[in-house]
Design a protein around this motif. Structure first.
Motif, PDB file in Angstrom:
ATOM      1  N   ILE A   1       0.842  -1.203   0.000  1.00  0.00           N
ATOM      2  CA  ILE A   1       0.000   0.000   0.000  1.00  0.00           C
ATOM      3  C   ILE A   1       0.877   1.253   0.000  1.00  0.00           C
ATOM      4  N   TYR A   2       1.913   1.245   0.840  1.00  0.00           N
ATOM      5  CA  TYR A   2       2.817   2.398   0.885  1.00  0.00           C
ATOM      6  C   TYR A   2       3.513   2.591  -0.466  1.00  0.00           C
ATOM      7  N   ASP A   3       3.932   1.484  -1.081  1.00  0.00           N
ATOM      8  CA  ASP A   3       4.592   1.573  -2.390  1.00  0.00           C
ATOM      9  C   ASP A   3       3.634   2.085  -3.463  1.00  0.00           C
ATOM     10  N   ASN A   4       2.370   1.703  -3.368  1.00  0.00           N
ATOM     11  CA  ASN A   4       1.363   2.247  -4.296  1.00  0.00           C
ATOM     12  C   ASN A   4       1.226   3.755  -4.141  1.00  0.00           C
ATOM     13  N   ALA A   5       1.212   4.218  -2.879  1.00  0.00           N
ATOM     14  CA  ALA A   5       1.119   5.659  -2.622  1.00  0.00           C
ATOM     15  C   ALA A   5       2.349   6.381  -3.158  1.00  0.00           C
ATOM     16  N   THR A   6       3.519   5.718  -3.069  1.00  0.00           N
ATOM     17  CA  THR A   6       4.760   6.310  -3.582  1.00  0.00           C
ATOM     18  C   THR A   6       4.720   6.407  -5.102  1.00  0.00           C
ATOM     19  N   ARG A   7       4.220   5.376  -5.750  1.00  0.00           N
ATOM     20  CA  ARG A   7       4.119   5.395  -7.220  1.00  0.00           C
ATOM     21  C   ARG A   7       3.099   6.454  -7.672  1.00  0.00           C
ATOM     22  N   TYR A   8       1.995   6.567  -6.932  1.00  0.00           N
ATOM     23  CA  TYR A   8       0.997   7.590  -7.261  1.00  0.00           C
ATOM     24  C   TYR A   8       1.592   8.988  -7.095  1.00  0.00           C
ATOM     25  N   ASN A   9       2.391   9.171  -6.040  1.00  0.00           N
ATOM     26  CA  ASN A   9       3.054  10.456  -5.811  1.00  0.00           C
ATOM     27  C   ASN A   9       3.991  10.799  -6.971  1.00  0.00           C
ATOM     28  N   ASP A  10       4.671   9.797  -7.507  1.00  0.00           N
ATOM     29  CA  ASP A  10       5.552   9.989  -8.665  1.00  0.00           C
ATOM     30  C   ASP A  10       4.754  10.484  -9.867  1.00  0.00           C
ATOM     31  N   MET A  11       3.567   9.925 -10.050  1.00  0.00           N
ATOM     32  CA  MET A  11       2.709  10.347 -11.160  1.00  0.00           C
ATOM     33  C   MET A  11       2.242  11.790 -10.971  1.00  0.00           C
ATOM     34  N   VAL A  12       1.898  12.153  -9.743  1.00  0.00           N
ATOM     35  CA  VAL A  12       1.461  13.530  -9.447  1.00  0.00           C
ATOM     36  C   VAL A  12       2.587  14.511  -9.769  1.00  0.00           C
ATOM     37  N   LEU A  13       3.797  14.175  -9.375  1.00  0.00           N
ATOM     38  CA  LEU A  13       4.946  15.048  -9.664  1.00  0.00           C
ATOM     39  C   LEU A  13       5.157  15.208 -11.163  1.00  0.00           C
ATOM     40  N   SER A  14       4.952  14.129 -11.902  1.00  0.00           N
ATOM     41  CA  SER A  14       5.133  14.221 -13.357  1.00  0.00           C
ATOM     42  C   SER A  14       4.102  15.158 -13.966  1.00  0.00           C
ATOM     43  N   HIS A  15       2.894  15.174 -13.424  1.00  0.00           N
ATOM     44  CA  HIS A  15       1.863  16.080 -13.933  1.00  0.00           C
ATOM     45  C   HIS A  15       2.202  17.542 -13.621  1.00  0.00           C
ATOM     46  N   ILE A  16       2.830  17.773 -12.476  1.00  0.00           N
ATOM     47  CA  ILE A  16       3.275  19.140 -12.163  1.00  0.00           C
ATOM     48  C   ILE A  16       4.394  19.544 -13.126  1.00  0.00           C
ATOM     49  N   MET A  17       5.312  18.630 -13.382  1.00  0.00           N
ATOM     50  CA  MET A  17       6.386  18.916 -14.347  1.00  0.00           C
ATOM     51  C   MET A  17       5.808  19.268 -15.714  1.00  0.00           C
ATOM     52  N   ASP A  18       4.759  18.553 -16.126  1.00  0.00           N
ATOM     53  CA  ASP A  18       4.152  18.808 -17.438  1.00  0.00           C
ATOM     54  C   ASP A  18       3.616  20.233 -17.551  1.00  0.00           C
ATOM     55  N   ILE A  19       3.138  20.780 -16.432  1.00  0.00           N
ATOM     56  CA  ILE A  19       2.611  22.149 -16.438  1.00  0.00           C
ATOM     57  C   ILE A  19       3.709  23.140 -16.806  1.00  0.00           C
ATOM     58  N   TYR A  20       4.954  22.835 -16.367  1.00  0.00           N
ATOM     59  CA  TYR A  20       6.073  23.775 -16.566  1.00  0.00           C
ATOM     60  C   TYR A  20       7.040  23.339 -17.668  1.00  0.00           C
ATOM     61  N   ARG A  21       6.712  22.245 -18.345  1.00  0.00           N
ATOM     62  CA  ARG A  21       7.667  21.636 -19.266  1.00  0.00           C
ATOM     63  C   ARG A  21       8.134  22.591 -20.374  1.00  0.00           C
ATOM     64  N   HIS A  22       7.268  23.439 -20.860  1.00  0.00           N
ATOM     65  CA  HIS A  22       7.616  24.334 -21.971  1.00  0.00           C
ATOM     66  C   HIS A  22       7.827  25.775 -21.507  1.00  0.00           C
ATOM     67  N   HIS A  23       8.188  25.922 -20.243  1.00  0.00           N
ATOM     68  CA  HIS A  23       8.444  27.255 -19.684  1.00  0.00           C
ATOM     69  C   HIS A  23       9.840  27.288 -19.061  1.00  0.00           C
ATOM     70  N   ASP A  24      10.304  28.474 -18.775  1.00  0.00           N
ATOM     71  CA  ASP A  24      11.581  28.655 -18.072  1.00  0.00           C
ATOM     72  C   ASP A  24      11.312  28.392 -16.596  1.00  0.00           C
ATOM     73  N   ALA A  25      11.525  27.142 -16.159  1.00  0.00           N
ATOM     74  CA  ALA A  25      11.112  26.762 -14.812  1.00  0.00           C
ATOM     75  C   ALA A  25      12.062  25.743 -14.200  1.00  0.00           C
ATOM     76  N   VAL A  26      12.223  25.851 -12.876  1.00  0.00           N
ATOM     77  CA  VAL A  26      12.980  24.878 -12.096  1.00  0.00           C
ATOM     78  C   VAL A  26      12.103  24.453 -10.924  1.00  0.00           C
ATOM     79  N   MET A  27      12.048  23.156 -10.685  1.00  0.00           N
ATOM     80  CA  MET A  27      11.202  22.615  -9.616  1.00  0.00           C
ATOM     81  C   MET A  27      12.041  21.855  -8.605  1.00  0.00           C
ATOM     82  N   VAL A  28      11.820  22.137  -7.325  1.00  0.00           N
ATOM     83  CA  VAL A  28      12.495  21.434  -6.235  1.00  0.00           C
ATOM     84  C   VAL A  28      11.446  20.606  -5.499  1.00  0.00           C
ATOM     85  N   TYR A  29      11.702  19.314  -5.356  1.00  0.00           N
ATOM     86  CA  TYR A  29      10.803  18.439  -4.584  1.00  0.00           C
ATOM     87  C   TYR A  29      11.569  17.856  -3.412  1.00  0.00           C
TER      88      TYR A  29
END
Length: 535
Positions: free
Chosen positions: A404-432
């Motif tokens: 269950i914890y590993d599932n939550a970790t994988r889901y968190n990885d997907m959420v981060l990728s969606h945030i990256m997609d928002i900034y992918r074509h902009h001048d942006a740096v993200m710290v997690y």
């Protein structure tokens, strides 16, 4: 042969329930673990109250009225506002004038829902006072009964001091004490923060065409040793690994947090507080977002755990220093008002408030893998099961918890990728980074949670205090800021601490102010590395 009246027995049972049920009031669900821990302590208090009032029926009735009044207040606030009666609400009451109190009575107190709650409360509360029960329960083994009651009494009193695998639930009496103690102590802190706002002086800030969008994502309870990007054998972070292969993601391998609690972690992240700083150290009252805003940055704060409108004691502990109007307006241009069960829904709802324009700072606080991890992702995202956990030293139930914890970790990885997609074509740096880690049965003692060990225990250090820290740079950022990008890559092996994060963000933003200490920025050539080592 001894006997106890049924009325006294009912007093103990119902008093215990009145004190402990509100401990379970969490936004959107009934927290069973908090109720259980509060019940044990409340039972001891009820037995003590019974003994104190054993010869004073009137005093016992007064105690009942007080306990029921506290219970009613907690239930009323929770039903009407989705919160416990916490320091935040107490502060609002203390700051309310006569006109505001009149408006509250008119709008809320005489609403149909409120009147129904009050009528039911009066009926339930008055009924026990009218009962005249004379029946007694005979006990043929008084010594055994006394031993059992004494054991329950001592166990209940010990609950607040036991290393429980979940947070201690605060019963109504503990909540009242905490409310007044917290408000009186912490509001002195608020005054200090407000005073420091006027002392911030910007020495240099970039122009809009030079400055990138800076994104800070704060995770929750993320054990880095369960992320495949840090070597975990199961594919829990496939998106991050792909970003790393593409050259956009830099992984910091030796990041530490000075605390295992969100409330203090937020202070390190949002202020210039140093590890081990004294209470009167002025730097801990200087807020990083206020520096950004004073330097001309547009600042957005999106929090899926705590908002100004959705409180609760943990909200007030973690965000109280950001909530007063003066501080809030000096730090942020936008804050969200709604929470979502799942982080991806939260991101999709508020993506328009994740500023992508140059010279923007966006701070996002996710639920991540926060306890209970099973609540952090939809069932359709369940990727792992107990059969995927190759651990012969764990029971089937423990394997399932790890899955269950590993599932939550994988889901968190997907959420981060969606945030990256928002900034992918902009001048942006993200710290997690995560506020702290979590024990997930990784050591020989099979601990789960984070109420174990400390900075002297290697297992706790590795799983709770050592945290993931990732820096993602868009292609445009790499092109526009090659020097910064190279510095970030060159610093990935340094031993760093959450307490230095604000200086790193100021360095990324090219902001220089009277409180900046360049040697505390992760990427500065003369950075002073963190002292705690795991190797």
């Amino acid at each position: 042969m001894r006997s106890i009246s049924l009325k006294k027995l009912l007093f103990v049972v119902f008093s215990t329930l009145l004190m402990s049920i509100p401990a379970s009031f969490e936004p959107g669900h009934f927290a069973k673990a908090l109720f259980i821990s509060a019940f044990g302590f409340s039972l001891s208090i009820s037995l003590l109250l019974l003994w104190v009032t054993s010869r004073h029926t009137l005093l016992r009735r007064i105690v009942w009225v007080v306990l029921f009044a506290l219970f009613f207040i907690e239930c009323y606030v929770y039903i009407c506002f989705g919160s416990r009666f916490d320091p935040n609400i107490l502060t609002l009451i203390l700051q309310t004038n006569a006109a505001e109190a009149s408006d509250f009575v008119r709008v809320y107190l005489f609403s149909p829902k409120s009147l129904l709650i009050i009528a039911l409360a009066v009926a339930v509360g008055v009924l026990p006072l009218c009962l005249n029960i004379k029946r007694t329960i005979r006990n043929r083994h008084p010594k055994l009964a006394g031993t059992i009651l004494g054991g329950l009494f001592l166990l209940g009193l010990a609950f607040p001091f036991l290393p429980l695998p979940f947070p201690l639930g605060l019963n109504t009496l503990m909540q009242v004490y905490n409310n007044f103690h917290f408000v009186t102590e912490q509001h002195q802190d608020i005054e200090s923060i407000e005073a420091m706002l006027g002392r911030i002086q910007i020495k240099h800030a970039p122009s809009a065409d030079e400055a990138p969008a800076i994104v800070l994502v704060i995770g929750e309870s993320h054990n880095k040793n369960h992320s495949s990007i840090y070597g975990y054998p199961l594919p829990t972070s496939p998106h991050a690994e792909q970003e790393q292969k593409n050259g956009n993601l830099i992984v910091f391998h030796h990041a530490m947090t000075p605390t295992n609690g969100t409330n203090w972690a937020m202070r390190y992240i949002f202020s210039l507080k140093e590890c081990g700083s004294e209470k009167d150290d002025s730097a801990q009252h200087v807020l990083m977002p206020a520096i950004f805003k004073k330097a001309g940055y547009r600042v957005s704060y999106l929090d899926n755990q705590y908002t100004r409108s959705t409180s609760g004691i943990w909200d007030y502990s973690c965000g109280y220093f950001l909530n007063p109007s003066t501080i809030n307006e000096s730090c942020f241009d936008y804050r969200n008002h709604e929470l979502y069960q799942y982080d991806d829904d939260f991101v999709n709802t508020y993506k328009d408030k994740m500023f992508t324009l140059p010279k923007s700072l966006v701070i996002i606080h996710l639920k991540g893998q926060h306890f209970d991890a099973a609540l952090r992702y939809p069932e359709s995202y369940a990727f792992f099961s107990s059969s995927d956990i190759p651990r012969e030293d764990l029971t089937e139930s423990q394997k399932q918890q790890v899955a269950i914890y590993d599932n939550a970790t994988r889901y968190n990885d997907m959420v981060l990728s969606h945030i990256m997609d928002i900034y992918r074509h902009h001048d942006a740096v993200m710290v997690y980074l995560s506020d702290h880690g979590e024990q997930v049965y990784d050591g020989p003692d099979h601990h789960y949670g984070r109420e174990f060990g400390g900075l002297t225990d290697h297992e706790t250090l590795k799983n709770v205090f050592e945290i993931p820290l990732l820096v993602w740079c868009s292609d445009t950022y790499q092109k526009n800021h090659p020097g910064k990008y190279d510095q970030i890559r060159a610093s990935a092996s340094r031993h760093i601490c959450t307490a230095d994060l604000p200086y790193f963000l100021l360095d990324l933003a090219d902001i220089d102010c009277n409180f900046q200490k360049h040697n505390r920025s992760y990427i500065h050539p003369h950075f002073i590395q963190h002292k705690v080592r795991l190797d």
